[in-house]
Design an enzyme around this catalytic site. Structure first.
Site, PDB file in Angstrom:
ATOM      1  N   SER A 164      -3.558  -1.023  -1.497  1.00  0.00           N
ATOM      2  CA  SER A 164      -3.273   0.397  -1.305  1.00  0.00           C
ATOM      3  C   SER A 164      -1.838   0.683  -1.709  1.00  0.00           C
ATOM      4  O   SER A 164      -0.983  -0.214  -1.695  1.00  0.00           O
ATOM      5  CB  SER A 164      -3.471   0.771   0.163  1.00  0.00           C
ATOM      6  OG  SER A 164      -2.915   2.037   0.469  1.00  0.00           O
ATOM      7  N   TYR A 190       0.237  -1.670   8.433  1.00  0.00           N
ATOM      8  CA  TYR A 190      -0.716  -1.409   7.341  1.00  0.00           C
ATOM      9  C   TYR A 190      -0.122  -1.828   6.002  1.00  0.00           C
ATOM     10  O   TYR A 190      -0.800  -2.447   5.170  1.00  0.00           O
ATOM     11  CB  TYR A 190      -1.079   0.070   7.326  1.00  0.00           C
ATOM     12  CG  TYR A 190      -2.110   0.431   6.263  1.00  0.00           C
ATOM     13  CD1 TYR A 190      -3.412  -0.044   6.342  1.00  0.00           C
ATOM     14  CD2 TYR A 190      -1.765   1.259   5.187  1.00  0.00           C
ATOM     15  CE1 TYR A 190      -4.345   0.282   5.379  1.00  0.00           C
ATOM     16  CE2 TYR A 190      -2.704   1.591   4.223  1.00  0.00           C
ATOM     17  CZ  TYR A 190      -3.994   1.105   4.319  1.00  0.00           C
ATOM     18  OH  TYR A 190      -4.926   1.429   3.354  1.00  0.00           O
TER      19      TYR A 190
END
Length: 321
Positions: A164, A190
């Site tokens: 990501s 994350y």
């Protein structure tokens, strides 16, 4: 940078368009987390091209519904198998059930994003524990199956590791990857996990390319899916993802558009024999810049030394490697 690898497709190409002209009959694919979101559209595109697709998921009701949905358009091509990436016992059971059955495509799509501090059943911080260590423990034992798939098909088998743009928020926290010694930040966590997903592709490709298996990382883009389940609506508004009327901002993709780069990484002729890359919008990503903060890749996500260091940590953590 050498000449970037590109394709005829773009950021908003539907996934099924990427597989047009590909005959995947006789090939087998696993897609983790494919009961919803971009995962189901990834599985659907592969099944429509003739592949036998196994959805690896932890919720039977959602998995069964996804299988029925896909098989309505590609009869008999989809099935599912239980996999909880936050539980080493579940992961080991999954790979034992698979055994040495030839495998051509493995798409590590499942993820958790920006959750409150939590730990897996094996004591790992939930985001890196699920997104990286869980996938690592599943993937390395499946290397034999991927090698068998390459020998049977005469083409390289492919590992696709979903990363990501969130990787820009953090490299690997080598001194405290599980947030045991300091304050927890859900976005730093994350970012670390998504950096790990990219580094895993680098490390896996290095170790298995000579066995007929390539690996690349994929940034799917901004898509509204169940991945946002831990984010309050007000936080999504504050980040500019949606407006006060609930409209998603321009630039976000549909789930089928969001699946297109994963599918291209799995079948694109441009990538035959090529790995260790970070892909986005159906092309090799360029360097990240402040001028375009939502695209590109930072050096720490592709660093070979960090990839080796993460591999060693993964062996130590899982006992596999």
């Amino acid at each position: 940078m050498t000449t970037r690898i590109t394709s005829a497709f773009g950021p908003f190409t539907p996934a099924r368009q990427v597989t047009e002209g590909h005959d995947l009959s006789g090939m087998t694919a696993i897609v983790t987390g494919a009961a919803t979101g971009i995962g189901i559209e990834t599985a659907r595109a592969l099944a429509l091209a003739g592949a036998e697709v196994v959805i690896a998921a932890r919720k039977p009701d959602l998995a069964e519904a996804a299988v029925a949905d896909i098989n309505a358009g590609a009869p008999g091509k989809a099935s599912w198998s239980m996999l909880d990436l936050s539980d080493f016992a579940s992961i080991r059971a999954f790979t034992e059930r698979w055994g040495d059955r030839p495998l051509n495509i493995l798409i590590n799509n499942a993820a958790v994003m920006a959750c409150p501090l939590d730990y897996t059943k094996d004591g790992l911080e939930m985001q890196i524990g699920t997104n990286h260590f869980g996938h690592y423990l599943m993937t390395v034992p499946l290397a034999t199956a991927l090698e068998a798939g390459a020998k049977a098909s005469g083409k390289t088998s492919r590992l696709v590791s979903l990363s990501s743009i969130g990787h820009r928020r953090s490299g690997i926290r080598w001194d405290d990857p599980h947030f045991r010694g300091g304050p927890y930040d859900k976005w730093e966590s994350y970012g670390q996990a998504k950096t790990a997903n990219a580094l895993f592709a680098v490390g896996f490709h290095k170790r298995f390319k000579d066995r007929g298996i390539t690996a690349n990382a994929v940034m799917p883009g901004g898509i509204m899916t169940p991945l946002q389940r831990h984010l309050p609506l007000e936080e999504q508004k504050a980040m500019g993802w949606i407006d006060d009327n609930g409209k998603v901002r321009d630039g976000f993709k549909t789930t089928e558009q969001g699946a297109s780069t994963s599918v291209w990484a799995a079948v694109g002729a441009e990538l035959e024999g090529i790995g260790g890359l970070y892909l986005e919008d159906c092309a090799q990503a360029g360097p990240w810049t402040e001028a375009m903060p939502w695209a590109g890749v930072l050096p720490h996500a592709l660093d070979p030394e960090s990839a080796d260091r993460l591999w060693a940590l993964s062996v130590e953590t899982t006992g596999v490697g």
